[in-house]
Design a protein around this motif. Structure first.
Motif, PDB file in Angstrom:
ATOM      1  N   PHE A   1       6.635  14.120  -0.355  1.00  0.00           N
ATOM      2  CA  PHE A   1       7.735  15.054  -0.111  1.00  0.00           C
ATOM      3  C   PHE A   1       8.740  14.326   0.779  1.00  0.00           C
ATOM      4  O   PHE A   1       8.628  14.325   1.980  1.00  0.00           O
ATOM      5  N   GLY A   2       9.681  13.663   0.135  1.00  0.00           N
ATOM      6  CA  GLY A   2      10.620  12.846   0.902  1.00  0.00           C
ATOM      7  C   GLY A   2      12.022  13.376   0.834  1.00  0.00           C
ATOM      8  O   GLY A   2      12.267  14.557   1.082  1.00  0.00           O
ATOM      9  N   LEU A   3      12.938  12.508   0.460  1.00  0.00           N
ATOM     10  CA  LEU A   3      14.338  12.902   0.405  1.00  0.00           C
ATOM     11  C   LEU A   3      14.539  14.004  -0.637  1.00  0.00           C
ATOM     12  O   LEU A   3      14.088  13.867  -1.780  1.00  0.00           O
TER      13      LEU A   3
ATOM     14  N   GLU B   1      11.342   7.781  10.247  1.00  0.00           N
ATOM     15  CA  GLU B   1      11.614   7.914   8.816  1.00  0.00           C
ATOM     16  C   GLU B   1      11.931   9.328   8.344  1.00  0.00           C
ATOM     17  O   GLU B   1      12.827   9.517   7.513  1.00  0.00           O
ATOM     18  N   THR B   2      11.242  10.329   8.872  1.00  0.00           N
ATOM     19  CA  THR B   2      11.520  11.674   8.355  1.00  0.00           C
ATOM     20  C   THR B   2      12.789  12.255   8.978  1.00  0.00           C
ATOM     21  O   THR B   2      13.493  13.031   8.341  1.00  0.00           O
TER      22      THR B   2
ATOM     23  N   PRO C   1       3.285  16.784   4.925  1.00  0.00           N
ATOM     24  CA  PRO C   1       3.287  15.800   3.845  1.00  0.00           C
ATOM     25  C   PRO C   1       4.086  14.542   4.222  1.00  0.00           C
ATOM     26  O   PRO C   1       5.059  14.624   4.952  1.00  0.00           O
ATOM     27  N   PHE C   2       3.663  13.430   3.673  1.00  0.00           N
ATOM     28  CA  PHE C   2       4.358  12.165   3.902  1.00  0.00           C
ATOM     29  C   PHE C   2       5.474  11.998   2.867  1.00  0.00           C
ATOM     30  O   PHE C   2       5.427  12.612   1.797  1.00  0.00           O
TER      31      PHE C   2
ATOM     32  N   LEU D   1       0.837  -1.193   0.000  1.00  0.00           N
ATOM     33  CA  LEU D   1       0.000   0.000   0.000  1.00  0.00           C
ATOM     34  C   LEU D   1       0.879   1.253   0.000  1.00  0.00           C
ATOM     35  O   LEU D   1       0.640   2.216  -0.732  1.00  0.00           O
ATOM     36  N   LYS D   2       1.923   1.224   0.818  1.00  0.00           N
ATOM     37  CA  LYS D   2       2.829   2.373   0.881  1.00  0.00           C
ATOM     38  C   LYS D   2       3.425   2.664  -0.489  1.00  0.00           C
ATOM     39  O   LYS D   2       3.467   3.809  -0.935  1.00  0.00           O
ATOM     40  N   TRP D   3       3.832   1.622  -1.175  1.00  0.00           N
ATOM     41  CA  TRP D   3       4.440   1.824  -2.501  1.00  0.00           C
ATOM     42  C   TRP D   3       3.446   2.414  -3.487  1.00  0.00           C
ATOM     43  O   TRP D   3       3.808   3.172  -4.377  1.00  0.00           O
ATOM     44  N   SER D   4       2.188   2.041  -3.299  1.00  0.00           N
ATOM     45  CA  SER D   4       1.190   2.491  -4.281  1.00  0.00           C
ATOM     46  C   SER D   4       0.900   3.981  -4.140  1.00  0.00           C
ATOM     47  O   SER D   4       0.271   4.576  -4.999  1.00  0.00           O
ATOM     48  N   PHE D   5       1.356   4.609  -3.055  1.00  0.00           N
ATOM     49  CA  PHE D   5       1.130   6.050  -2.884  1.00  0.00           C
ATOM     50  C   PHE D   5       2.017   6.896  -3.791  1.00  0.00           C
ATOM     51  O   PHE D   5       1.781   8.077  -3.988  1.00  0.00           O
ATOM     52  N   ILE D   6       3.063   6.290  -4.315  1.00  0.00           N
ATOM     53  CA  ILE D   6       3.966   7.066  -5.174  1.00  0.00           C
ATOM     54  C   ILE D   6       3.342   7.183  -6.561  1.00  0.00           C
ATOM     55  O   ILE D   6       2.942   6.162  -7.137  1.00  0.00           O
TER      56      ILE D   6
END
Ligand SMILES: Cc1cc2nc3c(=O)[nH]c(=O)nc-3n(C[C@H](O)[C@H](O)[C@H](O)COP(=O)(O)O)c2cc1C
Ligand code: SF4
Ligand code: SF4
Ligand code: FES
Ligand code: FES
Lengths: 168, 424, 785
Positions: free
Chosen positions: B199-201, B175-176, B194-195, B64-69
């Protein structure tokens, strides 16, 4: 592209250290040199007998184009950076729960007695310093400690003696 | 049914070498995916089917997490592996890095392929020097063998993978905070949303997963999601690595199916040391509320079973305590830890963790007051749920758990100014 | 985020807002107060204090209003039991380590923590452990620290990074040991640093000059306008009795937003300098004596009235004076048959005046700077000239604007940009190169310059960026204006701007530089900004060909002029010099015959017209010191004594209104007239001098502000040069050097500085220690002292 008057970065550090830092820099996007700051601090800390001076931090800042305060923030945040001199052998003893219930206090007591120093102190000859650390992710080998880069697990006072024996 | 996924090479000699990994079929599934040009959605679907839940502690479904990208959004995306392994009691990722680094690499490449990322970082805690060197060596081997880098196996797919080394901060496992740390800053968690998926690395879409989660991917792809799910139980797919430590004879890492009774795990770990009585178990790393021993002996090692007992499976770090332990002292040590490791950013955690520790400390040292137990509960309650990251909760939960099950020991300490167990 | 409007409910009230807006902005706009410490509307969201926690329906945990975007149908409770419990919890945590030393704290009475604590705190602390104590570091002369009081909201840290553009403060250490500060003993040098005093919600960062001088509740507040730079930042003056105790910003989104520069904040200290002129004085056979007003004014009127020849009374007026003062002064002088009037005292070249038919100005709105796509700044060190403008240009740069500089020394900038560093003479060529790259042809001598120029990569990129941008500007800074070839620079800039569809932007020097042009306080324009039939001599000519008499208004010989040495010798040679001044200085005493004590900033009412042409009126807030009188009153009496018409004002508003009517239809316009034939004046041979006016040397008030004078930006009377140039001049080991310029001479300490281009030495003006030399740009020789 601002041209700076700051010391040319090529004047900072030895070529070997520069090469090592550059290896870290190469891992990150070009505009994120700052990502190499932890790697760089580790490298200069090691070359300086295990601790960081303000001057070294400033040089890292200049090398990575960072404001010095941003480097101080990093250096004071992470527990593996030392801002005071440490022993040639930095002994880090874990006292967290799994180690504690496996008698890490006996190991600590033994080390303190043997070396005549407490946590945060350095032996007079500069050979050892003692540091209390949090769980090092080796609880299966509790009680454990780290000296330099090496983990030592399933410790007893006798084993500790033998380990220290072998260290300069 | 043990050591089938993440530790599948453990019985080999020098299992960390690429030949050994390949001798067990390693990198085959990557080759297959790349040559067949498997649809990324199909990979994500398979991972969803596997029931794999994040092994870092929160147990969020990985697929599920991957599908958010949004895979087709322009710009760089990142895969980040969380090998910070700082939760007290946890020491499983270290074994993956030491003994089976290639499976993690393969998992990360597949993850990159699935979400459209061409770059990844593995964040290894700074103290893990030996695992770091092993992993670096594995990266070298993988690059040489063409499993990493540009145009992997002629498929046109690029994936660069680098290690980032931590420098001593538990909070960087969040993680952040970890992303901030890679960016060369203090490890201070970001407020979410944002997750990272948005908005990550470096501000780019990023998935971040635990070492074990990512290392499970190749087997899921090789054997199928269903196969993986079937190893475990409902809501807890697959096998899982359990790091078991404490007052037991044979502490270590065991990869066993989810749902295995705790009693079996304890038996595998050699049972209680010196034949002592089991008093309590911290079932999922030090932030997981403690469970009394008798109750634990009835539970199974899966998410629902442990949650049903008011605790959590977390990272699968099981700390077993026998009856010589003073629970006040245990809590004191844990509270000290959270107080030490708070990043200091937000008020309730920065100020509250120190307060908690000081109250427990004074109870432990015989200075406790009658009102202290209520105060502890109240302070913990004021921290929980009110902070930027879950470290606040992690500091509050053990306090709440201890008071729930062992309040009498704390009361005894206050009343008698000494320890009930006779050790403190 | 979409632009769609959502409806939310807060404490039962229905509110509409744009989707994605943070809840706290919505409640603030609706007048619903949610307590907060870390949130600030001008800073990024940190969400670290947890004071703004509110209850949102269907969300189990309380949410921070400052970091929660509104969504349609959201139901919020800011004072429900759950919300209040969360807020109270945070408050208790904040107080456990706080010293609670409110009775001795400078923030007492205006502390956000104190205010909120009254509503939320517990009376009795349940925290019985020792409190955290933080050792303080000296962070310079402007800001006092008491970090034990800090609540770690990081507003000050974010300000440095996001607004000031230099990270000087940080949060070191972690957890409970986290400390806000500079880590090492180090002064905070940003020219906007004082804003952290206002931002700090508690008494951790306070004003050092103000420290312990007053309690907040003893102060009254009146509005003011800053006179120093051309922004006209809006101020709140805090008074106790008849004294200005401190200065704070007053929000004005279109001008200074929420900020003020340190110069505007701390210059008030200059009001209380010991060299205030407090009584009228006259010089009699070389001796100064105090006299009464009547006598002084009569003598002044008589002395000036005696000079009958055309243009022989020169008026040198400060551009920091009020519009009313400037207007009356020029009226008086014109009434005496003289058109020798100027307020552009630092300008180096006036050949352009013939072509300028209107007042020159910023060329765009101050707030439009934020959204420029490209800018080429010529001879402008914006951060050290007009800090708020610099901040706005930085905003544009961060948003992607391409900023280029042609500059006579390397600038310390806080954003990505490109600098072309050139000696003063070379600057003209570099600008010509950009113009050429943009396709400017020009005529006459300009054409020759353009032909000779070589468009290099810098020129091509700069020109391309100006052309590409929808909104772009060619900006002429203070060092361009004091350049001996300013007219050339201007003409090239105008040509370039024309070719690129860009604006020409002249950075007016001071608070009323634009106002002075509208008031007729320049030789080529009459009141109302209308072109004069016959222009009088400009500020420089008035000194090169000394007048018989002068009227000085708020200026000091030696430090307020383009050519410091000349200003002194010319004034000394005059028969009659009357100065309206707030201060007495040895230089004034040497040059003048009559000194009339004048009220200054905050002591007098008056109007300022800022860089974009906005008229801002201020009221006298405190009584002038001693016998000092507002300038408009002094000038009115002089007008009366000289029997001039139209000097019967009873109120400064009448003066302002009179001028305002004259300005009806006046426009600000930077377009020069074509066809000026201009030859470069600055030679390219030999060693050149460059010079700026340091930030805190700009005018009499700021030069006396004690705390500012202790900072780096006060400037130093030294000669700076590149190490390689020093070697060439045989000065690399020299402590001091003798500098000769046009027959003037000075001995100054030598400082090696790679920011100075080779072929050039840098000596600032505006400083008493360099006032024996001439103009800031020109040929010099140096040798070891
Ligand atoms: C204080 C704190 C510490 C954490 N430490 C770790 C850690 O050491 N390793 C880890 O994988 N996850 C850790 N996490 C969880 C991560 O934030 C994150 O949920 C996880 O890496 C996601 O990967 P997963 O979904 O594969 O579990 C931590 C979380 C918190 C709040
Ligand atoms: S909860 Fe603690 S660790 Fe997490 S952000 Fe807040 S202060 Fe930092
Ligand atoms: S010094 Fe003031 S502004 Fe800065 S973090 Fe502390 S309380 Fe906030
Ligand atoms: S508790 Fe000591 S290594 Fe984990
Ligand atoms: S104001 Fe919202 S958390 Fe500080």
């Amino acid at each position: 592209m601002t041209t700076t008057t700051a010391k040319e970065t090529s004047e900072l550090f030895t070529p070997e250290i520069r090469a090592e830092i550059d290896r870290w820099i190469a891992k990150y996007p070009a505009e994120w040199k700052q990502s190499a700051v932890m790697g760089a601090l580790m490298i200069v800390q090691e070359s300086n007998g295990g601790w960081l001076t303000t001057e070294l931090m400033d040089q890292v800042a200049a090398y990575l184009d960072m404001p010095p305060i941003a480097v101080y923030e990093v250096a004071t945040f992470y527990s593996m950076f030392e801002l005071k001199p440490v022993g040639r052998n930095k002994i880090c003893v874990c006292t967290n729960v799994s180690c504690m219930t496996n008698k890490s206090d006996l190991i600590v007591e033994h080390l303190e007695k043997k070396l005549g120093i407490g946590f945060g102190e350095v032996t007079e000859d500069g050979r050892f310093s003692l540091k209390e650390v949090e769980c090092l992710g080796a609880c299966g080998g509790a009680p454990m400690m780290q000296i330099g880069k090496q983990y030592y697990e399933n410790l007893t006072p006798e084993i500790v003696d033998a380990i220290l024996e072998g260290l300069e | 049914m043990a050591n089938e996924v993440c530790l599948r090479t453990l019985d080999l000699e020098r299992p960390w070498l690429i030949e050994q990994y390949q001798s067990r079929g390693g990198y085959e599934v990557l080759k297959k995916i790349l040559s067949e040009k498997t649809a990324p959605e199909a990979i994500i679907e398979e991972v969803k089917k596997s029931g794999l839940r994040g092994r870092g502690g929160a147990g969020f479904p990985t697929g599920l997490k991957w599908s958010f990208i949004s895979r087709n959004a322009p710009g760089q995306k990142y895969v980040v592996c969380n090998s910070d392994e700082g939760e007290p009691g946890t020491f499983k990722d270290r074994d993956i890095l030491r003994y089976n680094p290639h499976q993690l690499i393969e998992g990360m490449v597949i993850a990159g392929y699935a979400i459209g990322a061409t770059c990844g970082y593995n964040y290894i805690r700074g103290e893990f020097w030996e695992p770091y060197e092993r992993f670096e060596q594995a990266l070298e081997e993988a690059r040489e063998a063409g499993f990493l880098g540009e145009d992997i196996l002629g498929s046109g797919f690029d994936f660069q993978l680098h290690t980032h080394l931590g420098a001593g901060a538990y909070i960087c496992g969040e993680e952040t905070a970890l992303l901030e740390s890679i960016e060369g800053k203090k490890g201070q968690p970001r407020y979410k949303p944002p997750f990272p998926a948005h908005f990550g690395l470096y501000g780019c879409p990023t998935i971040i997963n635990n070492t074990e989660s990512l290392a499970s991917i190749p087997m899921i792809m090789e054997q199928g999601g269903e196969w993986f799910a079937d190893i475990g139980v409902k809501n807890s797919g697959g096998p899982k690595l359990f790091s078991i430590s404490g007052n037991i004879n044979n502490p270590g890492v065991f990869e066993i199916p989810m749902g295995t009774p705790f009693s079996e795990l304890l038996a595998m770990a050699g049972g209680m040391k010196d034949g002592r009585k089991i008093k309590a178990v911290i079932p999922g790393g030090s932030s997981a509320p403690v469970i009394p021993g008798e109750q634990m002996m009835e539970l199974n090692m899966d998410y629902d079973s442990i949650a049903g007992a008011g605790s959590m499976l977390g990272s699968g770090a099981v700390i077993v305590l026998d009856d010589t332990n003073c629970m006040v002292k245990i809590l004191e040590r844990m509270s000290y830890f959270y107080h030490e490791e708070s990043c200091g950013q937000c008020t309730p955690c920065r100020e509250g963790t120190g307060w908690l520790y000081r109250i427990v400390h004074r109870i432990e040292t015989g200075q406790g007051r009658q009102e202290d137990l209520d105060l502890l509960d109240d302070v913990a309650d004021k921290i929980a749920g009110k902070t930027i990251c879950a470290l606040g909760d992690a500091a509050a939960m053990p306090v709440q758990g201890m008071l729930r099950h062992f309040r009498h020991e704390f009361q005894y300490h206050i009343d008698h100014k000494r320890c009930m167990v006779g050790v403190g | 985020m979409t632009d769609s409007t959502v409806t939310i409910e807060v404490d039962g009230r229905t509110l509409e807002a744009k989707a994605g807006t943070m809840l706290i902005d919505v409640t603030d706009a609706a007048g619903i107060t949610i307590p907060r410490f870390c949130y600030h509307k001008k800073l990024s969201v940190a969400a670290n204090c947890r004071m703004c926690l509110v209850e949102v329906e269907k969300v189990p945990k309380p949410l921070p209003a400052c970091a929660t975007p509104v969504t349609d149908g959201m139901k919020v409770y800011t004072r429900s039991p759950k919300a209040l419990a969360a807020q109270k919890g945070t408050m208790e945590f904040l107080l456990i380590n706080h010293p609670l030393d409110c009775p001795i704290c400078d923030q007492g009475g205006e502390c956000e923590l104190q205010d909120v604590a009254i509503g939320y705190g517990r009376d009795v602390s349940r925290y019985s452990e020792g409190k955290r104590v933080v050792a303080d570091k000296n962070i310079g002369p402007l800001i006092a620290t008491d970090m034990t009081r800090c609540i770690h909201c990081t507003r000050c840290v974010r300000f440095g990074e996001e607004i000031a553009g230099i990270r000087e403060m940080g949060a070191t250490g972690r957890g409970e040991h986290m400390v806000i500060g500079t880590y090492i003993e180090k002064s905070v040098d940003s020219e906007l640093s004082g804003n952290v005093i206002d931002l700090c919600p508690v008494g951790a960062l306070t004003s050092k000059p103000f420290r312990f001088n007053a309690r907040a509740w003893e102060l009254t507040q009146v509005e003011g306008v800053a006179p120093h730079d051309s922004i006209g930042s809006n101020l709140n003056l805090h008074l106790r009795g008849n004294q200005v105790m401190r200065v704070h910003p007053r929000d004005n989104e279109s001008i200074n937003e929420s900020w003020i520069s340190d110069r505007d904040r701390f210059s008030y200290e200059g009001l209380y300098s010991s060299d205030r002129l407090t009584s009228p004085m006259i010089k009699k056979s070389g001796e100064w004596m105090e006299v009464n007003w009547e006598m002084a004014l009569e003598m002044a009127a008589a002395g000036l009235g005696e000079i009958k020849e055309q243009d022989q009374v020169g008026a040198l007026l400060s551009p920091t004076a009020t519009l009313e003062e400037l207007y009356l002064a020029q009226k008086l002088i014109r009434g005496l048959g003289s058109n020798s009037i100027d307020s552009r005292l630092r300008q180096g070249d006036f050949r352009l005046d013939a072509g300028l038919k209107q007042a020159s100005w910023l060329g765009l709105k101050i707030s439009d700077i934020d959204s420029l796509d490209a800018a080429l700044v010529v001879g402008g060190n914006l951060r050290k000239e007009q800090p708020i403008l610099a901040h706005r240009l930085r905003k544009a740069a961060l948003a992607g604007a391409a900023v280029h500089f042609i500059t006579p020394l390397q600038l310390e900038l806080n954003y990505e940009s490109r600098q072309s560093i050139a000696t003063p003479a070379e600057m003209v060529k570099r600008l010509a190169a950009v113009a050429k790259a943009a396709g400017v042809k020009g005529s006459g001598s300009l054409a020759a310059l353009l032909n000779a120029a070589e468009a290099d990569e810098f020129a091509e990129t700069a020109a391309a960026s100006l052309k590409q941008g929808d909104a772009s500007a060619v900006v002429l800074g203070a060092m361009a204006q004091s350049h001996p070839d300013y007219s050339l620079l201007y003409a090239l800039a105008a040509g370039l701007a024309g070719a690129c569809g860009a604006k020409v932007s002249v950075l007016p020097e001071a608070g009323n530089s634009v106002g002075a042009q509208l008031a007729g306080a320049v030789p080529h324009l009459l009141p109302g900004g209308k072109s004069a039939q016959s222009a009088g001599p400009d500020a420089l000519s008035m000194l090169k060909l000394p007048r018989k008499g002068y009227l000085l208004l708020g200026v000091e010989p030696g430090v307020d002029f383009h050519n410091p040495a000349l200003s002194q010798s010319a004034l000394q040679s005059a028969d009659m010099v009357v100065a309206l001044s707030a201060y007495r200085t040895p230089e004034l005493e040497a040059c003048c015959d009559i000194l009339l004590p004048m009220a200054i900033f905050s002591e007098t009412s008056g109007t300022y017209v800022n860089a974009e042409g906005v008229w801002q009126r201020t009221r006298g807030a405190v009584k002038p010191q001693g016998e000092a009188r507002p300038g408009w009153k002094i000038l009115r009496v002089l007008g009366n004594l000289l029997n001039q018409q139209g000097f019967d004002y009873t109120d400064p508003d009448e003066i302002g209104e009179e001028l305002h009517a004259l300005c009806n239809g006046a426009s600000l316009d930077n377009r020069p007239v074509e066809g000026l034939d201009l030859e470069p004046k600055l030679g390219r041979d030999g060693l050149q001098r460059g010079g700026d006016t340091p930030l805190y040397a700009s005018d009499p008030l700021v030069r006396r502000a004690a705390a500012l004078q202790q900072t780096k930006d006060a400037g130093q009377g030294v000669m700076r040069l590149h190490p390689k140039e020093a070697e060439r001049q045989g000065l690399n080991s020299a402590e001091n050097a003798v500098i000769r310029q046009n027959g003037y001479q000075a001995t100054l300490p030598v400082t090696l500085d790679e920011a100075i281009p080779e072929g050039c030495v840098w000596i600032s003006t505006g400083l008493r220690s360099t006032s024996m030399l001439g103009q800031p740009f020109g040929e010099v020789t140096v040798e070891k002292a």
